[in-house]
Design a protein around this motif. Structure first.
Motif, short mmCIF file in Angstrom:
data_model
loop_
_atom_site.label_atom_id
_atom_site.label_comp_id
_atom_site.label_asym_id
_atom_site.label_seq_id
_atom_site.Cartn_x
_atom_site.Cartn_y
_atom_site.Cartn_z
N UNK A 205 3.11 21.21 2.74
CA UNK A 205 4.73 21.41 2.44
C UNK A 205 5.09 20.01 2.91
N UNK A 206 6.33 19.72 1.33
CA UNK A 206 6.36 17.96 1.16
C UNK A 206 8.07 18.56 1.80
N UNK A 207 8.53 17.80 2.38
CA UNK A 207 10.56 17.92 2.43
C UNK A 207 10.77 16.44 2.58
N UNK A 208 12.09 16.08 1.86
CA UNK A 208 12.50 14.90 1.40
C UNK A 208 13.58 14.57 3.15
N UNK A 209 13.39 13.36 3.44
CA UNK A 209 13.88 12.72 4.67
C UNK A 209 14.96 11.73 3.94
N UNK A 210 16.34 12.08 4.29
CA UNK A 210 16.93 10.68 3.74
C UNK A 210 17.18 9.90 4.66
N UNK A 211 17.61 8.30 4.38
CA UNK A 211 18.16 7.86 4.68
C UNK A 211 19.50 7.09 4.11
N UNK A 212 19.93 5.94 4.84
CA UNK A 212 21.23 4.84 3.81
C UNK A 212 21.24 3.60 4.11
N UNK A 213 21.07 3.10 3.38
CA UNK A 213 20.80 1.54 3.07
C UNK A 213 22.37 0.93 2.42
N UNK A 214 23.02 0.13 3.23
CA UNK A 214 24.23 -0.89 2.80
C UNK A 214 25.00 -1.10 3.97
N UNK A 215 26.23 -1.13 4.39
CA UNK A 215 27.49 -1.65 5.52
C UNK A 215 28.00 -0.22 5.91
N UNK A 216 28.35 -0.22 6.67
CA UNK A 216 28.75 0.52 7.74
C UNK A 216 29.63 0.04 8.52
N UNK A 217 30.68 -0.78 8.07
CA UNK A 217 31.45 -1.01 9.35
C UNK A 217 33.03 0.00 10.07
N UNK A 218 33.32 0.21 11.35
CA UNK A 218 33.82 0.74 11.64
C UNK A 218 35.51 -0.13 12.66
N UNK A 219 36.39 0.10 12.79
CA UNK A 219 37.23 -0.86 13.62
C UNK A 219 38.62 -0.40 13.62
N UNK A 220 38.26 -0.40 15.09
CA UNK A 220 39.75 0.98 15.78
C UNK A 220 40.72 -0.26 15.79
N UNK A 221 41.88 -0.49 16.02
CA UNK A 221 42.84 -1.00 16.21
C UNK A 221 43.40 -0.42 17.58
#
Length: 429
Positions: free
Chosen positions: A306-322
């Motif tokens: 069985x071949x299944x896709x595995x997702x991943x994320x590349x880039x910038x994630x910025x969380x700001x709580x004021x």
């Protein structure tokens, strides 16, 4: 002075000299300063009351307003006595201390004061402006209920209609006023909003700045385009948090380019409510394929693959709580993350998976409106192999190595995030 059957004496003087009728035994000593005609309960000068015997409340109220322009009218069911001492109080304070312990209250219309028994009232409060916040509605209702419960008298009660976003409370008027003030304060905090200008910059550092950006040097080269606002002196090399007032962003970038190649990765502007997170994502979603095999335990042969896709994320994630204080100081809880693909791994079966480099930080800063905080020091080091060879000869097997020159070069980069908040006022109806 004589008040018929009143079993106490009120002594009034402007100079402090008591005037006592010779035919009445003084049981009360009350000193009332002069006050101008037409003064109300709040403008009266302080008075002192000393009562050694229990005195009917109605008689005492009549004494207090004697020789003033104020009139007092108690309801027929007003009863109770007062004994004690009040020093340097206003008329309003005296009325409060005398009446409230007996469950009595009063209203003022012009110069007329009506005294009556305190009665429970019911009011409805609209919560819709508070429930629309980003947090779960259940949490908002629970927090509001806890706050209101502490403001109720022993006789008070309340209920919350979650579907209609209404709070109904039954209590004395002064307690209901406190509930309204509490809800107004919560609404004021909930409707505070910040507009945040974010800039994410990657700097490929020159060799001499491999330890990180030299902020002291940068500010010196930027001149009046950048001002440091740290209270403890100028920034230091590689500092994580640097307070700046960036007046000219282009000149700031030119000063930054003196320490490495500058690449602006993102420049978004977001708005966030008080205590609610704003998340900026500049990412690429990709997949790699993972193969799973199932073998027969007896024969050892593969019976299913069985071949299944595995997702991943590349880039910038910025969380700001004021978090916005009453004095306008803004606290920012900042959590940046940069994920980059730096290589590829291969399994024995031939499957490949990306090798990811992750740079993260989690920090809390305090600053004023339009000041800029800098998150830096997220260093990344990469290795690159450069090959220089003589054409044709460098590709020959065996002796080709004599005509090739391989060098390994290390590159360091620093991720710089600039955040500039500005207060906004929203109106929620």
């Amino acid at each position: 002075m004589r008040w018929g059957a009143v079993s106490a004496v009120l002594l009034m003087t402007a100079q402090g000299a008591a005037q006592v009728p010779t035919d009445l035994q003084p049981l009360i000593v009350t000193q009332l300063d002069e006050r101008p005609q037409g003064s109300d309960l709040d403008n009266a000068r302080p008075l002192t009351i000393t009562l050694s015997r229990a005195t009917p409340v109605t008689d005492l109220l009549l004494m207090l307003v004697r020789d003033t322009r104020l009139s007092v009218v108690p309801d027929p069911d007003v009863a109770g006595t007062f004994r004690g001492e009040l020093k340097d109080v206003t008329l309003r304070q005296a009325f409060d201390m005398i009446l409230h312990p007996h469950g009595l209250d009063y209203s003022v219309q012009g110069n007329l004061i009506r005294v009556f028994k305190r009665r429970l009232e019911t009011r409805r409060f609209d919560l819709s402006a508070l429930v629309i916040r980003g947090a779960g509605a259940a949490d908002v209702f629970a927090d509001l209920s806890s706050g209101v419960e502490t403001l109720l008298s022993p006789e008070g009660r309340f209920s919350v209609d979650r579907k209609a976003s209404l709070l109904q409370a039954t209590d004395y008027p002064d307690r209901l006023d406190q509930i309204q003030q509490h809800l107004d304060a919560v609404r004021n905090r909930a409707t505070r909003q910040v507009r945040i200008q974010a800039r994410v910059i990657e700097v490929a550092l020159h060799q001499e700045f491999s330890a990180g950006i030299d902020w002291k040097l940068l500010i010196a080269r930027a001149g009046d385009a950048v001002l440091a606002i740290e209270p403890d002196g100028p920034p230091v090399v590689g500092a994580l948090n640097v307070g700046l007032n960036v007046k000219d962003f282009d000149r700031f970038l030119r000063a930054l380019s003196g320490q490495g190649k500058v690449n602006v990765l993102a420049s978004p502007t977001v708005s966030a409510l008080n205590n609610e997170p704003a998340i900026v994502r500049v990412v690429t979603h990709d997949v790699f394929f993972k193969t799973t095999t199932r073998t027969d335990v007896v024969t050892g042969r593969v019976v299913q693959r069985t071949t299944e896709p595995e997702p991943f994320t590349e880039g910038i994630v910025l969380s700001v709580t004021p978090r916005i204080a009453d004095d306008g100081v803004i606290s920012l809880s900042i959590a940046p993350s940069l994920t980059e693909r730096t290589g590829q791994a291969r399994s024995r079966s031939g499957d490949t998976a990306p090798i990811l480099s992750v740079r993260e930080a989690d920090t809390l800063v305090r600053l004023r409106e339009n000041e800029t905080t800098v998150i830096a020091g997220l260093l990344d080091e990469r290795t690159r192999r450069d090959v220089h060879k003589v054409p044709v000869l460098g590709d020959l097997p065996g002796i080709g190595a004599m005509f090739r020159d391989e060098t390994t070069i290390r590159h360091k980069s620093d991720l710089v995030i600039l955040l500039t908040p500005a207060l906004e006022r929203v109106s929620i109806r």
